[in-house]
Design an enzyme around this catalytic site. Structure first.
Site, mmCIF file in Angstrom:
data_model
loop_
_atom_site.group_PDB
_atom_site.id
_atom_site.type_symbol
_atom_site.label_atom_id
_atom_site.label_comp_id
_atom_site.label_asym_id
_atom_site.label_seq_id
_atom_site.Cartn_x
_atom_site.Cartn_y
_atom_site.Cartn_z
ATOM 1 N N ASN A 9 0.876 -1.174 0.000
ATOM 2 C CA ASN A 9 0.000 0.000 0.000
ATOM 3 C C ASN A 9 0.910 1.220 0.000
ATOM 4 O O ASN A 9 1.493 1.567 1.031
ATOM 5 C CB ASN A 9 -0.898 -0.018 1.242
ATOM 6 C CG ASN A 9 -1.739 1.247 1.360
ATOM 7 O OD1 ASN A 9 -1.753 2.075 0.440
ATOM 8 N ND2 ASN A 9 -2.435 1.393 2.478
ATOM 9 N N TRP A 10 1.015 1.825 -1.173
ATOM 10 C CA TRP A 10 1.955 2.953 -1.303
ATOM 11 C C TRP A 10 1.437 4.209 -0.598
ATOM 12 O O TRP A 10 2.170 5.181 -0.455
ATOM 13 C CB TRP A 10 2.191 3.267 -2.785
ATOM 14 C CG TRP A 10 2.988 2.217 -3.508
ATOM 15 C CD1 TRP A 10 3.505 1.060 -2.984
ATOM 16 C CD2 TRP A 10 3.380 2.237 -4.896
ATOM 17 N NE1 TRP A 10 4.179 0.365 -3.955
ATOM 18 C CE2 TRP A 10 4.123 1.062 -5.139
ATOM 19 C CE3 TRP A 10 3.170 3.132 -5.950
ATOM 20 C CZ2 TRP A 10 4.658 0.761 -6.392
ATOM 21 C CZ3 TRP A 10 3.694 2.836 -7.199
ATOM 22 C CH2 TRP A 10 4.437 1.658 -7.423
ATOM 23 N N LYS A 11 0.163 4.203 -0.233
ATOM 24 C CA LYS A 11 -0.463 5.395 0.369
ATOM 25 C C LYS A 11 -0.217 6.607 -0.537
ATOM 26 O O LYS A 11 -0.123 6.433 -1.757
ATOM 27 C CB LYS A 11 0.039 5.591 1.806
ATOM 28 C CG LYS A 11 -0.136 4.301 2.630
ATOM 29 C CD LYS A 11 -0.017 4.493 4.105
ATOM 30 C CE LYS A 11 -0.242 3.152 4.812
ATOM 31 N NZ LYS A 11 -0.245 3.261 6.252
ATOM 32 N N HIS A 94 -9.583 1.206 4.849
ATOM 33 C CA HIS A 94 -8.312 1.415 5.549
ATOM 34 C C HIS A 94 -8.540 2.352 6.732
ATOM 35 O O HIS A 94 -9.359 3.281 6.641
ATOM 36 C CB HIS A 94 -7.271 2.002 4.591
ATOM 37 C CG HIS A 94 -5.887 1.956 5.161
ATOM 38 N ND1 HIS A 94 -5.445 2.879 6.073
ATOM 39 C CD2 HIS A 94 -4.883 1.070 4.996
ATOM 40 C CE1 HIS A 94 -4.201 2.561 6.427
ATOM 41 N NE2 HIS A 94 -3.834 1.478 5.793
ATOM 42 N N GLU A 96 -6.986 4.763 7.750
ATOM 43 C CA GLU A 96 -6.789 6.185 7.434
ATOM 44 C C GLU A 96 -8.026 6.770 6.751
ATOM 45 O O GLU A 96 -8.315 7.963 6.893
ATOM 46 C CB GLU A 96 -5.515 6.346 6.579
ATOM 47 C CG GLU A 96 -4.260 6.113 7.430
ATOM 48 C CD GLU A 96 -3.073 5.515 6.709
ATOM 49 O OE1 GLU A 96 -3.025 5.561 5.467
ATOM 50 O OE2 GLU A 96 -2.178 4.974 7.406
ATOM 51 N N GLU A 165 -5.327 -4.820 10.500
ATOM 52 C CA GLU A 165 -4.326 -3.772 10.683
ATOM 53 C C GLU A 165 -4.603 -3.039 11.994
ATOM 54 O O GLU A 165 -5.410 -2.093 12.016
ATOM 55 C CB GLU A 165 -4.389 -2.770 9.519
ATOM 56 C CG GLU A 165 -4.083 -3.372 8.171
ATOM 57 C CD GLU A 165 -3.477 -2.344 7.216
ATOM 58 O OE1 GLU A 165 -2.473 -2.668 6.597
ATOM 59 O OE2 GLU A 165 -3.992 -1.218 7.131
ATOM 60 N N GLY A 171 2.544 2.447 10.754
ATOM 61 C CA GLY A 171 3.501 3.531 10.597
ATOM 62 C C GLY A 171 4.199 3.931 11.882
ATOM 63 O O GLY A 171 4.865 4.962 11.939
ATOM 64 N N SER A 209 3.404 -2.015 10.285
ATOM 65 C CA SER A 209 4.860 -2.089 10.517
ATOM 66 C C SER A 209 5.440 -3.465 10.199
ATOM 67 O O SER A 209 6.400 -3.884 10.837
ATOM 68 C CB SER A 209 5.205 -1.649 11.941
ATOM 69 O OG SER A 209 4.837 -0.289 12.145
ATOM 70 N N GLY A 231 5.054 1.353 4.584
ATOM 71 C CA GLY A 231 6.390 1.927 4.396
ATOM 72 C C GLY A 231 7.387 1.011 3.699
ATOM 73 O O GLY A 231 8.106 1.436 2.775
HETATM 74 P P1 13P Z 1 3.014 0.475 7.607
HETATM 75 O O1 13P Z 1 3.533 -0.826 7.015
HETATM 76 O O2 13P Z 1 3.733 1.684 7.084
HETATM 77 O O3 13P Z 1 2.901 0.419 9.079
HETATM 78 O O4 13P Z 1 1.506 0.635 7.032
HETATM 79 C C1 13P Z 1 0.643 -0.416 7.153
HETATM 80 C C2 13P Z 1 -0.580 -0.090 6.394
HETATM 81 O O5 13P Z 1 -1.342 0.778 6.785
HETATM 82 C C3 13P Z 1 -0.831 -0.822 5.147
HETATM 83 O O6 13P Z 1 -2.104 -0.577 4.665
#
Ligand code: 13P
Length: 247
Positions: A9-11, A94, A96, A165, A171, A209, A231
């Protein structure tokens, strides 16, 4: 045996140049035989990625999809649009999106439904906040989030992917321990089993993470069928190490 899935997930990261460099490094480094792999890119880059990933074993994913088919929904992207760019997966719900865009369980369930109807696999995210975990509400929260998707989608849920998650692990560098993650995955697995006779095929990914150092231990758990990686998916060597760990 479920084939594992490692999805990046590149966000809200990337650029035309950075995407090209990352994908070229991934394609060059992909093992000949491995788990399923996908990258979920920001919508403006789907066209670029469709071209870059052509003839590669890496599937294309989106990070969200509209709960509506078309019309006056400024800024939203429909499943039909995603289909035109060869999108195979769409992340829905997600944390977020839930946190910053107020997405409810009902909206997330409707998004999953739209994706399923279009033949796009929704990666349905569930997870508790730190406050919820500390209040002993982890199971209640993830079960409520998943129940909404089951309620709306009925037997079609055998076609979804679930991603656990924990919000406190996203993150932050704080990963759920393999035991903590496995415990929640087993809870989700039982819930899916009660809802679908084909639940054995449903993948439950872990996200939060996950990185090159901890992936193998997490992926060794009985009910962890892959990872949703933030990440670490932006660094080709790290993402390739996670892919290799999934076998
Ligand atoms: P991180 O791997 O950066 O913690 O993010 C996880 C995530 O939200 C994947 O959708």
């Amino acid at each position: 045996m479920r084939k594992k899935l490692i999805a990046g997930n590149w966000k809200m990261n990337g650029s035309l140049a950075a995407n090209q460099a990352l994908v070229e490094a991934l394609v060059a480094g992909m093992p000949v035989q491995c788990c399923d792999v996908a990258v979920c890119a920001p919508a403006p880059y789907l066209s670029q990625l469709q071209t870059l990933l052509r003839n590669s074993p890496i599937a294309l994913g989106a990070q969200d999809v509209s709960a509506h088919d078309s019309g006056a929904f400024t800024g939203e992207v429909s499943v039909a649009m995603l289909k035109e760019f060869g999108v195979r997966y769409a992340i829905v719900g997600h944390s977020e999106r839930r946190q910053y865009h107020g997405e409810s369980d009902v909206v997330v369930a409707a998004k999953a439904q739209r994706a399923l109807a279009a033949g796009i696999t929704p990666i349905v995210c569930v997870g508790e906040t730190l406050a919820e975990r500390e209040a002993g509400k982890t199971e209640e929260v993830v079960k409520r989030q998943l129940a909404a998707v089951i309620h709306t989608n009925g037997h079609c849920i055998s076609e979804i992917v679930v991603a656990y998650e924990p919000v406190w692990a996203i993150g932050t560098g704080k990963t759920a321990s393999p035991e903590q993650a496995q415990h929640v995955h087993a809870v989700l697995r039982a819930q899916l089993k009660a809802a679908s006779t084909h639940s054995d095929r449903i993948l439950i990914l872990y996200g939060g993470s996950m990185n090159a150092a901890n992936a193998a231990q997490l992926l060794a758990q009985a009910d962890i069928d892959g990872g949703l990686i933030g990440g670490a998916s932006l660094k080709a060597p790290d993402f390739l190490t996670i892919i290799a760990a999934a076998g």
